[in-house]
Design an enzyme around this catalytic site. Sequence first.
Site, PDB file in Angstrom:
ATOM      1  N   HIS A   1       0.844  -1.207   0.000  1.00 54.03           N
ATOM      2  CA  HIS A   1       0.000   0.000   0.000  1.00 54.03           C
ATOM      3  C   HIS A   1       0.875   1.250   0.000  1.00 54.03           C
ATOM      4  CE1 HIS A   1      -3.153  -2.602   2.186  1.00 54.03           C
ATOM      5  NE2 HIS A   1      -3.650  -2.356   0.978  1.00 54.03           N
TER       6      HIS A   1
ATOM      7  N   LYS B   1     -16.297  -7.111   5.405  1.00 53.93           N
ATOM      8  CA  LYS B   1     -15.054  -7.875   5.306  1.00 53.93           C
ATOM      9  C   LYS B   1     -14.593  -8.389   6.666  1.00 53.93           C
ATOM     10  CE  LYS B   1     -12.559  -6.378   1.198  1.00 53.93           C
ATOM     11  NZ  LYS B   1     -11.295  -5.820   0.712  1.00 53.93           N
TER      12      LYS B   1
END
Length: 192
Positions: A33, A57
């Site tokens: 990321h 999630k």
Amino acid sequence: MATSQTETSKAETSKGRRIGVYPGTFDPITNGHMDIIQRAARQVDHLIIGVARNAGKGPLYSTDERVAMVREDVAALNAGGASIEVRAFDNLLMHFAIEMNARVIIRGLRAVSDFEYEFQMAGMNARLNPKVETIFLMSSEKHQFISSRFVKEIGRLGGDIRHFVSARVAERLAERFALEAGNGTAPTTSQT
């Protein structure tokens, strides 16, 4: 050094500046990321990292914890003059991008398997608002295999994750997994 802002007015960010949104769950933020964030910051004047609440999630960390982790990692980043802001969001990505006056959504691709989903998402977003472009950035070779899911799995089983996340994130994960091991369950986290 990147500036991490909590509140930026639309007028301030829209005056001729190229604004981009890099969305994700960031549960936790990884070196992959961070690579995309650093490279995305070279493409825009102002980068907004959108931390999705995404309770579906079943994230390990609350939204507030994930925002804090992203802010900590981004604070040490050399963004090459771009400003970086971290915000939580829980609405449609295109609505978030419009609220932020963004003209670009940045998505990272690790492998061909990511492409089909991202291609469909970009197509849907283009139908919702053709004025907002999607830019795909391929993961750097050394980060292509890193995913938050794998990092959590390796860390939970006692593996060394220091090559995949920052030292701060590795420490937070070790603490969380120690708590899980101590009472058999993950601590309750709030999604606020």
